[in-house]
Motif scaffolding. Sequence first.
Motif, PDB file in Angstrom:
ATOM      1  N   MET A 150      51.791  21.758  43.177  1.00 30.69           N
ATOM      2  CA  MET A 150      50.843  22.864  43.153  1.00 30.69           C
ATOM      3  C   MET A 150      49.443  22.267  42.944  1.00 30.69           C
ATOM      4  O   MET A 150      49.260  21.430  42.079  1.00 30.69           O
ATOM      5  N   PRO A 151      48.464  22.711  43.739  1.00 24.58           N
ATOM      6  CA  PRO A 151      47.105  22.191  43.570  1.00 24.58           C
ATOM      7  C   PRO A 151      46.571  22.518  42.177  1.00 24.58           C
ATOM      8  O   PRO A 151      46.879  23.558  41.606  1.00 24.58           O
ATOM      9  N   LYS A 152      45.808  21.599  41.632  1.00 27.85           N
ATOM     10  CA  LYS A 152      45.224  21.788  40.299  1.00 27.85           C
ATOM     11  C   LYS A 152      44.134  22.861  40.371  1.00 27.85           C
ATOM     12  O   LYS A 152      43.285  22.824  41.254  1.00 27.85           O
ATOM     13  N   ILE A 153      44.201  23.809  39.456  1.00 27.10           N
ATOM     14  CA  ILE A 153      43.190  24.861  39.405  1.00 27.10           C
ATOM     15  C   ILE A 153      42.624  24.935  37.988  1.00 27.10           C
ATOM     16  O   ILE A 153      43.292  24.565  37.027  1.00 27.10           O
ATOM     17  N   SER A 154      41.414  25.438  37.889  1.00 23.61           N
ATOM     18  CA  SER A 154      40.750  25.531  36.588  1.00 23.61           C
ATOM     19  C   SER A 154      41.373  26.650  35.745  1.00 23.61           C
ATOM     20  O   SER A 154      42.064  27.532  36.258  1.00 23.61           O
ATOM     21  N   LYS A 155      41.105  26.591  34.463  1.00 25.84           N
ATOM     22  CA  LYS A 155      41.603  27.620  33.543  1.00 25.84           C
ATOM     23  C   LYS A 155      41.076  29.007  33.940  1.00 25.84           C
ATOM     24  O   LYS A 155      41.807  29.986  33.933  1.00 25.84           O
ATOM     25  N   LYS A 156      39.795  29.043  34.326  1.00 29.89           N
ATOM     26  CA  LYS A 156      39.189  30.312  34.732  1.00 29.89           C
ATOM     27  C   LYS A 156      39.875  30.855  35.999  1.00 29.89           C
ATOM     28  O   LYS A 156      40.176  32.051  36.092  1.00 29.89           O
ATOM     29  N   GLN A 157      40.154  29.969  36.967  1.00 30.36           N
ATOM     30  CA  GLN A 157      40.833  30.381  38.203  1.00 30.36           C
ATOM     31  C   GLN A 157      42.250  30.840  37.887  1.00 30.36           C
ATOM     32  O   GLN A 157      42.737  31.815  38.454  1.00 30.36           O
ATOM     33  N   GLU A 158      42.911  30.143  36.980  1.00 29.80           N
ATOM     34  CA  GLU A 158      44.264  30.518  36.556  1.00 29.80           C
ATOM     35  C   GLU A 158      44.265  31.936  35.978  1.00 29.80           C
ATOM     36  O   GLU A 158      45.143  32.746  36.277  1.00 29.80           O
ATOM     37  N   GLU A 159      43.257  32.250  35.173  1.00 29.17           N
ATOM     38  CA  GLU A 159      43.155  33.592  34.595  1.00 29.17           C
ATOM     39  C   GLU A 159      42.942  34.646  35.683  1.00 29.17           C
ATOM     40  O   GLU A 159      43.541  35.721  35.636  1.00 29.17           O
ATOM     41  N   LYS A 160      42.103  34.320  36.666  1.00 34.96           N
ATOM     42  CA  LYS A 160      41.885  35.261  37.779  1.00 34.96           C
ATOM     43  C   LYS A 160      43.169  35.477  38.570  1.00 34.96           C
ATOM     44  O   LYS A 160      43.515  36.607  38.922  1.00 34.96           O
ATOM     45  N   TYR A 161      43.879  34.377  38.835  1.00 30.40           N
ATOM     46  CA  TYR A 161      45.144  34.478  39.562  1.00 30.40           C
ATOM     47  C   TYR A 161      46.150  35.315  38.782  1.00 30.40           C
ATOM     48  O   TYR A 161      46.854  36.153  39.357  1.00 30.40           O
ATOM     49  N   GLN A 162      46.217  35.113  37.475  1.00 28.81           N
ATOM     50  CA  GLN A 162      47.162  35.865  36.661  1.00 28.81           C
ATOM     51  C   GLN A 162      46.809  37.352  36.649  1.00 28.81           C
ATOM     52  O   GLN A 162      47.694  38.198  36.757  1.00 28.81           O
ATOM     53  N   ASP A 163      45.513  37.663  36.539  1.00 31.63           N
ATOM     54  CA  ASP A 163      45.089  39.070  36.578  1.00 31.63           C
ATOM     55  C   ASP A 163      45.487  39.715  37.910  1.00 31.63           C
ATOM     56  O   ASP A 163      46.012  40.837  37.933  1.00 31.63           O
ATOM     57  N   LEU A 164      45.244  38.997  38.996  1.00 30.09           N
ATOM     58  CA  LEU A 164      45.597  39.526  40.315  1.00 30.09           C
ATOM     59  C   LEU A 164      47.110  39.680  40.444  1.00 30.09           C
ATOM     60  O   LEU A 164      47.604  40.699  40.939  1.00 30.09           O
ATOM     61  N   ALA A 165      47.857  38.680  39.982  1.00 30.38           N
ATOM     62  CA  ALA A 165      49.321  38.750  40.049  1.00 30.38           C
ATOM     63  C   ALA A 165      49.837  39.945  39.246  1.00 30.38           C
ATOM     64  O   ALA A 165      50.753  40.645  39.703  1.00 30.38           O
ATOM     65  N   ASP A 166      49.254  40.184  38.082  1.00 34.88           N
ATOM     66  CA  ASP A 166      49.669  41.330  37.275  1.00 34.88           C
ATOM     67  C   ASP A 166      49.432  42.641  38.027  1.00 34.88           C
ATOM     68  O   ASP A 166      50.252  43.553  37.986  1.00 34.88           O
ATOM     69  N   CYS A 167      48.309  42.723  38.725  1.00 34.15           N
ATOM     70  CA  CYS A 167      48.011  43.926  39.512  1.00 34.15           C
ATOM     71  C   CYS A 167      48.992  44.077  40.676  1.00 34.15           C
ATOM     72  O   CYS A 167      49.470  45.176  40.970  1.00 34.15           O
ATOM     73  N   ILE A 168      49.300  42.974  41.337  1.00 35.15           N
ATOM     74  CA  ILE A 168      50.260  43.011  42.454  1.00 35.15           C
ATOM     75  C   ILE A 168      51.624  43.460  41.949  1.00 35.15           C
ATOM     76  O   ILE A 168      52.246  44.342  42.545  1.00 35.15           O
ATOM     77  N   ARG A 169      52.070  42.874  40.862  1.00 37.52           N
ATOM     78  CA  ARG A 169      53.402  43.163  40.343  1.00 37.52           C
ATOM     79  C   ARG A 169      53.534  44.567  39.776  1.00 37.52           C
ATOM     80  O   ARG A 169      54.627  45.094  39.669  1.00 37.52           O
ATOM     81  N   SER A 170      52.407  45.188  39.432  1.00 36.32           N
ATOM     82  CA  SER A 170      52.469  46.557  38.900  1.00 36.32           C
ATOM     83  C   SER A 170      52.085  47.590  39.969  1.00 36.32           C
ATOM     84  O   SER A 170      51.745  48.719  39.646  1.00 36.32           O
ATOM     85  N   ASP A 171      52.134  47.169  41.244  1.00 31.22           N
ATOM     86  CA  ASP A 171      51.866  48.057  42.393  1.00 31.22           C
ATOM     87  C   ASP A 171      50.476  48.667  42.402  1.00 31.22           C
ATOM     88  O   ASP A 171      50.274  49.774  42.888  1.00 31.22           O
ATOM     89  N   GLN A 172      49.497  47.960  41.868  1.00 24.53           N
ATOM     90  CA  GLN A 172      48.114  48.420  41.915  1.00 24.53           C
ATOM     91  C   GLN A 172      47.393  47.892  43.151  1.00 24.53           C
ATOM     92  O   GLN A 172      46.242  48.242  43.391  1.00 24.53           O
ATOM     93  N   VAL A 173      48.081  47.052  43.923  1.00 25.29           N
ATOM     94  CA  VAL A 173      47.494  46.419  45.106  1.00 25.29           C
ATOM     95  C   VAL A 173      48.344  46.802  46.315  1.00 25.29           C
ATOM     96  O   VAL A 173      49.564  46.668  46.272  1.00 25.29           O
ATOM     97  N   SER A 174      47.694  47.284  47.369  1.00 23.32           N
ATOM     98  CA  SER A 174      48.442  47.677  48.563  1.00 23.32           C
ATOM     99  C   SER A 174      48.980  46.437  49.284  1.00 23.32           C
ATOM    100  O   SER A 174      48.496  45.315  49.084  1.00 23.32           O
TER     101      SER A 174
END
Length: 92
Positions: free
Chosen positions: A1-25
């Motif tokens: 997995m490509p190395k990502i910054s802590k800030k990017q990791e947090e953004k990815y996690q926020d987006l993943a949480d939205c995807i997994r909770s059906d907030q994203v089409s």
Amino acid sequence: MPKISKKQEEKYQDLADCIRSDQVSAAQIVEHFKDVKFKEWYRKRYAHEKLDYDKANAVFVDHLNKKKDLHQLAKENPNKTYKELEKMRDEQ
């Protein structure tokens, strides 16, 4: 997995949480998965939960099948310039 910054990791996690909770089409998921780093991060983290990824892939394939090429757009819009046709194609 490509190395990502802590800030990017947090953004990815926020987006993943939205995807997994059906907030994203599904269409939005497709757009987010165009970011290869996010797509790989998401797949590695949630590989056992393929539903969101498979749903997005199905929408993406369907979208590709429906997307008109420049030739089709030119036939339907004979008065448009090439640049206008390109813009129409990209906005599909």
